[in-house]
Design an enzyme around this catalytic site. Structure first.
Site, mmCIF file in Angstrom:
data_model
loop_
_atom_site.group_PDB
_atom_site.id
_atom_site.type_symbol
_atom_site.label_atom_id
_atom_site.label_comp_id
_atom_site.label_asym_id
_atom_site.label_seq_id
_atom_site.Cartn_x
_atom_site.Cartn_y
_atom_site.Cartn_z
ATOM 1 N N SER A 189 0.864 -1.189 0.000
ATOM 2 C CA SER A 189 0.000 0.000 0.000
ATOM 3 C C SER A 189 0.896 1.233 0.000
ATOM 4 O O SER A 189 2.060 1.158 0.433
ATOM 5 C CB SER A 189 -0.858 0.000 1.262
ATOM 6 O OG SER A 189 -1.419 1.279 1.478
ATOM 7 N N TYR A 226 -2.548 -1.275 10.555
ATOM 8 C CA TYR A 226 -2.470 -1.477 9.098
ATOM 9 C C TYR A 226 -1.145 -0.922 8.551
ATOM 10 O O TYR A 226 -0.431 -1.597 7.801
ATOM 11 C CB TYR A 226 -3.663 -0.785 8.440
ATOM 12 C CG TYR A 226 -3.740 -0.911 6.937
ATOM 13 C CD1 TYR A 226 -4.144 -2.107 6.350
ATOM 14 C CD2 TYR A 226 -3.437 0.154 6.092
ATOM 15 C CE1 TYR A 226 -4.238 -2.233 4.963
ATOM 16 C CE2 TYR A 226 -3.529 0.048 4.711
ATOM 17 C CZ TYR A 226 -3.931 -1.154 4.157
ATOM 18 O OH TYR A 226 -4.027 -1.271 2.780
HETATM 19 C C1 BGC Z 1 -6.294 1.566 2.049
HETATM 20 C C2 BGC Z 1 -7.512 2.394 1.699
HETATM 21 C C3 BGC Z 1 -7.107 3.848 1.512
HETATM 22 C C4 BGC Z 1 -5.979 3.957 0.531
HETATM 23 C C5 BGC Z 1 -5.483 5.391 0.336
HETATM 24 C C6 BGC Z 1 -5.208 1.788 1.031
HETATM 25 O O1 BGC Z 1 -4.076 1.065 1.409
HETATM 26 O O2 BGC Z 1 -6.646 0.198 2.065
HETATM 27 O O3 BGC Z 1 -8.452 2.286 2.754
HETATM 28 O O4 BGC Z 1 -8.217 4.605 1.047
HETATM 29 O O5 BGC Z 1 -4.895 3.166 0.962
HETATM 30 O O6 BGC Z 1 -5.260 6.028 1.539
#
Ligand code: BGC
Length: 264
Positions: free
Chosen positions: A152, A165
């Site tokens: 991410s 997360y």
């Molecule tokens: C998350 C989303 C978020 C996006 C941008 C992703 O890794 O799962 O919830 O909107 O990042 O911030």
């Protein structure tokens, strides 16, 4: 077709980005294992789409091109079974896409142990042990392979109220860097694909909140949310021979979100 003769496992592929990755890899000629935890209907839908559009089968019914397996990535024994069953089904595994991931929204001081464990177990522990079982299989069969982690932008970018997360994705960044070194001598590559805001079930809440969505779009230079296919096309490239010399890197698919800073 770039992936003819290859077998790929994509974790968490009953919906969203995982489903798009399965379809794209299948279109490139790969045999695919579709993994799900709680949405068998989504896994079946993915499989039906593979059978309908799998490039290798040229629109014909091809029951052997895809296969679904239920496993919770938060459980190491289920992860090990998932890898073993995948190998059993197609006789080998060449590509592992660690895609399954979850997030929980809460201010830091309210995060429960159960929620922390749920996030870390799926996003980091599951990835660690799936990768380990995959590497052991490649070593046993004396073959090279490719590992692609769906990380991410939050492996770099803070995301308040999602600290577990972010910690899991930061961990994924170091996992890839470390393993690039340890696995290099085996000819196994590992890279991270780091999506920004992609239109998938993980952010249903956000998508249904016009104010939050509007604010987010302001931060994306390309002016739109990403689609699962935007991520899948990069994964297909990283899974191919074209990237044999690339390892230990993170590739952002975020419309420019990560480095967007502006002063008014
Ligand atoms: C998350 C989303 C978020 C996006 C941008 C992703 O890794 O799962 O919830 O909107 O990042 O911030």
């Amino acid at each position: 077709m770039k992936l003819e003769g290859k077998v790929a496992l994509v974790t968490g592929s009953s919906q969203g980005i995982g489903q798009a990755i399965v379809l794209r890899l299948a279109a490139e000629g790969a045999n695919v294992i579709i993994n799900y935890r709680s949405h068998p209907e989504g896994a079946e839908e993915t499989l039906a789409k593979v059978e309908a559009t799998g490039g290798k089968c040229y629109m014909a019914h091809c029951p052997n091109q895809g296969f679904t397996i239920k496993a919770d990535l938060g459980s190491v024994s289920e992860v090990q079974q998932l890898i073993a069953q995948s190998i059993d089904h197609f006789g080998k595994l060449d590509i592992l896409v660690n895609n399954a991931g979850i997030e929980k929204h809460a201010p830091f001081w309210e995060v429960t142990e159960a929620d922390y464990d749920a996030v870390m177990n799926v996003n980091l522990k599951g990835v660690f042990f799936a990768t380990q079982a995959f590497v052991q299989h490649l070593m046993r069969t004396k073959r090279t392979g490719k590992i692609i982690n769906i990380s991410s932008v939050h492996e770099e970018l803070p995301f308040p109220n999602f600290t577990a997360y972010c910690a899991s994705k930061g961990g994924m960044k170091m996992l890839a860097r470390n393993l690039a070194i340890e696995l290099g001598a085996l000819g196994i590559t590992i890279n991270n694909v780091a999506p920004g805001a992609i239109e998938t079930p993980i952010n249903t809440k956000l998508l249904n909140d016009p104010q939050k969505l509007g604010a987010l779009l302001q931060n994306i230079p390309l002016g739109r949310l990403g689609q699962p296919q935007d991520v899948a096309s990069l994964v297909a490239f990283l899974a191919s021979k074209d990237t044999d010399y690339i390892t230990g890197s993170t590739f952002f698919v975020d419309g420019g979100l990560l480095w967007n800073y502006q002063e008014q």
